[in-house]
Design a protein around this motif. Structure first.
Motif, mmCIF file in Angstrom:
data_model
loop_
_atom_site.group_PDB
_atom_site.id
_atom_site.type_symbol
_atom_site.label_atom_id
_atom_site.label_comp_id
_atom_site.label_asym_id
_atom_site.label_seq_id
_atom_site.Cartn_x
_atom_site.Cartn_y
_atom_site.Cartn_z
ATOM 1 N N ASP A 1 18.509 9.107 20.716
ATOM 2 C CA ASP A 1 18.841 8.667 22.068
ATOM 3 C C ASP A 1 18.732 9.807 23.073
ATOM 4 O O ASP A 1 19.173 10.940 22.819
ATOM 5 C CB ASP A 1 20.263 8.104 22.102
ATOM 6 C CG ASP A 1 20.416 6.892 21.187
ATOM 7 O OD1 ASP A 1 19.520 6.039 21.214
ATOM 8 O OD2 ASP A 1 21.413 6.824 20.441
ATOM 9 N N SER B 1 17.094 0.743 27.739
ATOM 10 C CA SER B 1 18.236 1.350 27.027
ATOM 11 C C SER B 1 19.574 1.053 27.683
ATOM 12 O O SER B 1 20.589 1.652 27.299
ATOM 13 C CB SER B 1 18.031 2.874 26.942
ATOM 14 O OG SER B 1 16.833 3.193 26.260
ATOM 15 N N VAL C 1 22.593 1.410 25.343
ATOM 16 C CA VAL C 1 22.396 0.818 24.020
ATOM 17 C C VAL C 1 21.647 1.827 23.157
ATOM 18 O O VAL C 1 20.603 2.352 23.554
ATOM 19 C CB VAL C 1 21.605 -0.496 24.098
ATOM 20 C CG1 VAL C 1 21.484 -1.136 22.713
ATOM 21 C CG2 VAL C 1 22.267 -1.460 25.075
ATOM 22 N N ALA C 2 22.181 2.089 21.980
ATOM 23 C CA ALA C 2 21.576 3.066 21.078
ATOM 24 C C ALA C 2 20.236 2.564 20.561
ATOM 25 O O ALA C 2 20.045 1.359 20.353
ATOM 26 C CB ALA C 2 22.519 3.355 19.911
ATOM 27 N N SER C 3 19.304 3.480 20.351
ATOM 28 C CA SER C 3 18.024 3.120 19.785
ATOM 29 C C SER C 3 18.164 2.881 18.284
ATOM 30 O O SER C 3 19.141 3.308 17.658
ATOM 31 C CB SER C 3 16.996 4.231 20.025
ATOM 32 O OG SER C 3 17.432 5.436 19.412
ATOM 33 N N GLU C 4 17.208 2.196 17.707
ATOM 34 C CA GLU C 4 17.271 1.873 16.285
ATOM 35 C C GLU C 4 17.177 3.118 15.418
ATOM 36 O O GLU C 4 17.789 3.188 14.355
ATOM 37 C CB GLU C 4 16.153 0.894 15.922
ATOM 38 C CG GLU C 4 16.333 -0.482 16.536
ATOM 39 C CD GLU C 4 15.253 -1.453 16.105
ATOM 40 O OE1 GLU C 4 14.373 -1.037 15.316
ATOM 41 O OE2 GLU C 4 15.289 -2.606 16.545
ATOM 42 N N ASP C 5 16.414 4.115 15.872
ATOM 43 C CA ASP C 5 16.254 5.320 15.049
ATOM 44 C C ASP C 5 17.268 6.410 15.366
ATOM 45 O O ASP C 5 17.255 7.485 14.755
ATOM 46 C CB ASP C 5 14.836 5.882 15.206
ATOM 47 C CG ASP C 5 14.507 6.227 16.655
ATOM 48 O OD1 ASP C 5 15.418 6.255 17.496
ATOM 49 O OD2 ASP C 5 13.316 6.460 16.940
ATOM 50 N N GLY C 6 18.155 6.151 16.341
ATOM 51 C CA GLY C 6 19.216 7.098 16.647
ATOM 52 C C GLY C 6 18.788 8.287 17.487
ATOM 53 O O GLY C 6 19.583 9.195 17.729
ATOM 54 N N ARG D 1 20.207 -6.972 28.569
ATOM 55 C CA ARG D 1 19.693 -5.656 28.209
ATOM 56 C C ARG D 1 18.244 -5.532 28.678
ATOM 57 O O ARG D 1 17.443 -6.441 28.500
ATOM 58 C CB ARG D 1 19.744 -5.454 26.696
ATOM 59 C CG ARG D 1 19.162 -4.105 26.267
ATOM 60 C CD ARG D 1 19.088 -3.959 24.772
ATOM 61 N NE ARG D 1 18.421 -2.724 24.412
ATOM 62 C CZ ARG D 1 18.136 -2.343 23.175
ATOM 63 N NH1 ARG D 1 18.470 -3.143 22.152
ATOM 64 N NH2 ARG D 1 17.527 -1.204 22.936
ATOM 65 N N SER E 1 26.017 -0.085 19.933
ATOM 66 C CA SER E 1 25.019 -0.258 18.891
ATOM 67 C C SER E 1 24.136 -1.449 19.228
ATOM 68 O O SER E 1 24.470 -2.268 20.091
ATOM 69 C CB SER E 1 25.703 -0.482 17.544
ATOM 70 O OG SER E 1 26.389 -1.734 17.542
ATOM 71 N N GLN E 2 23.005 -1.551 18.545
ATOM 72 C CA GLN E 2 22.114 -2.692 18.728
ATOM 73 C C GLN E 2 22.853 -3.999 18.444
ATOM 74 O O GLN E 2 22.626 -5.011 19.114
ATOM 75 C CB GLN E 2 20.923 -2.570 17.772
ATOM 76 C CG GLN E 2 20.048 -1.355 17.994
ATOM 77 C CD GLN E 2 18.922 -1.623 18.959
ATOM 78 O OE1 GLN E 2 18.479 -2.753 19.114
ATOM 79 N NE2 GLN E 2 18.457 -0.585 19.627
ATOM 80 N N GLU E 3 23.734 -3.984 17.493
ATOM 81 C CA GLU E 3 24.474 -5.193 17.115
ATOM 82 C C GLU E 3 25.524 -5.555 18.154
ATOM 83 O O GLU E 3 25.738 -6.730 18.457
ATOM 84 C CB GLU E 3 25.147 -4.989 15.754
ATOM 85 C CG GLU E 3 25.967 -6.184 15.284
ATOM 86 C CD GLU E 3 26.697 -5.911 13.990
ATOM 87 O OE1 GLU E 3 26.973 -4.720 13.703
ATOM 88 O OE2 GLU E 3 27.003 -6.875 13.269
#
Length: 455
Positions: free
Chosen positions: A376, A417, A369-374, A414, A387-389
């Motif tokens: 990774d 990560s 799962v990708a982090s919110e700030d990108g 989840r 993505s988080q979504e």
């Protein structure tokens, strides 16, 4: 095979259970299940209640309840007078926290991950009483030493705020991820720090060996319907005599309510024979009748223990097999997926994982799962990065496909990560059951990578 011999574990054990032959129950841990002899015992009690409602509710039920409390107390090395029944672990924890009647300046410490309903209960309590809550935040895997360090750090930080740390809530076995929590160690820390320990052992009794005399918790609640083979809903609440004065009401408040000396007088219990000699403590009477509900699951504890002893070969055999098959199954699933089983970091070859000393295990799926700030950085190469979504949509899709297309279920969630799945070992399962679902999971992960969950 002699009628007196236990049934072998694995597929032969299935004849005692009520599962649909087309359904593979790989998620015993979430809601439990009970075998046919226990079902028959419960229905006999329910029939008795229907045939003679008043004699049963006013008399027989309390007698059966006492026998069940005595049986469960023996199992966890406690006194019968210290053990009462509640509907489930969530109810037990909520009952204890409500009765502690937190005052301004008092705090509660709990741990993350926490069972969601317990955390919601803590937040709800904060809305009604003067309670401050502080959380010990961490992610698995983590060492016991680091976990204790963080616990003590939060205790000291909370006290530095000018708050009194009154109690701490923690698991015996965490629900998600399904790992054994060092509850013995944290109970000792609470005792050393002068903090009341409230142990949520939802996955405790029937799952791991328990000894209240040795552990000496302040409050301990454990579901019987998950791993002990009673019907739903049934949990044991253990409160040593030294702490029983804290508990004056059930949820909801019922006939056993123990009013404060300054409270108005209330009507005497209409269910108690006022001429009978009372040999029970106020604590025992408090939980004997809580509103009108079907408590037949409580009095099935002796039937469940009889099944475990005669059909399964006893507690030691059950606990050992469930733990072994869960760990063997997890290793098999991880091998098919090319991933890993959750355990403490830095274990030496051949060193046993304390986290895996239970019948719940967790296998990492090859889905990150990708982090919110990108920013990774993954320790392993993922099959796909969501993505988080998309992550919650993906694991919801996997769970639905498991149920609808493959007639089984595994929790997918989840943590950190990655997406993980949780496995439950049980006496009616074999390693081949986990090997089969491993191939299903691999296929579903590949379909997630193709974004089929968005179709």
């Amino acid at each position: 095979m002699s009628a007196n011999q236990p049934t072998p574990f694995g597929k032969p054990m299935l004849k005692h259970w009520m599962f649909d032959p087309a359904y593979k129950n790989l998620n015993h841990g979430s809601f439990g299940a009970h075998p046919i002899p226990v079902r028959d015992a419960q229905r006999a009690y329910m029939d008795l209640a229907d045939k003679r409602p008043d004699p049963y509710i006013r008399g027989y039920h309390a007698e059966y309840l006492d026998k069940a409390r005595e049986a469960v107390a023996k199992l966890i090395n406690a006194q019968k007078s210290e053990c009462v029944f509640v509907k489930n672990a969530t109810t037990g924890v909520a009952t204890v926290l409500y009765n502690l009647a937190f005052q301004p300046g008092e705090a509660l410490i709990y741990f993350e991950p926490v069972y969601g309903a317990v955390e919601k209960g803590i937040v709800s309590l904060q809305e009604h009483v003067s309670l401050q809550a502080r959380k010990v935040s961490f992610q698995y895997p983590i060492s016991d030493d680091e976990l204790e360090r963080r616990f003590r750090e939060v205790i000291h930080q909370t006290r530095a705020e000018g708050l009194k740390v009154r109690a701490s809530v923690f698991d015996a076995i965490v629900s998600n991820p399904g790992v054994r929590f060092p509850f013995e160690r944290m109970t000792a820390v609470c005792r050393e720090e002068g903090i009341l320990s409230v142990i949520d052992a939802a996955h405790g009794i029937g799952h791991i060996h328990l000894d209240m005399e040795k552990l000496q918790p302040d409050f301990f609640v454990s579901n019987c319907h998950k791993w002990l083979y009673t019907p739903r809903s049934c949990a044991i609440l253990y409160t040593p005599a030294r702490n029983q004065h804290f508990l004056r009401t059930t949820l909801p408040t019922s006939w056993g309510f123990i009013p404060h000396p300054d409270s108005p007088a209330t009507i005497a219990s209409v269910l108690r024979d006022q001429n009978a000699v009372n040999k029970k403590s106020p604590y025992e009477e408090l939980f004997e009748f809580v509103a009108t509900s079907d408590d037949s699951a409580y009095i099935c504890v002796p039937a469940a223990l009889k099944f475990r002893a005669e059909i399964c070969g006893g507690e030691d055999a059950i606990i050992a097999y469930c733990q072994r098959i869960s760990n063997e199954g997890a290793d098999a699933v991880a091998a098919v997926l090319g991933t890993e089983v959750m355990q403490e970091p830095g274990l030496e070859p051949g060193q046993e994982s304390r986290m895996r000393q239970c019948a719940l295990t967790n296998v990492r799926l090859p889905i990150a799962v990708a982090s919110e700030d990108g920013t990774d950085s993954f320790d392993h190469t993922p099959l796909v990065v969501l993505s988080q979504e998309d992550a919650p949509r993906a694991f919801s899709w996997i769970q639905k496909k498991l149920m609808d297309d493959h007639h089984t279920f595994l929790p997918v969630f989840r943590h950190g990560s990655w997406l993980w799945t949780r496995l439950s070992g049980q006496t009616y399962l074999e390693k081949s059951d986990f090997e089969s679902v491993a191939n299903v999971l691999r296929d579903l992960c590949e379909r997630v990578a193709k974004k089929e969950f968005k179709a």
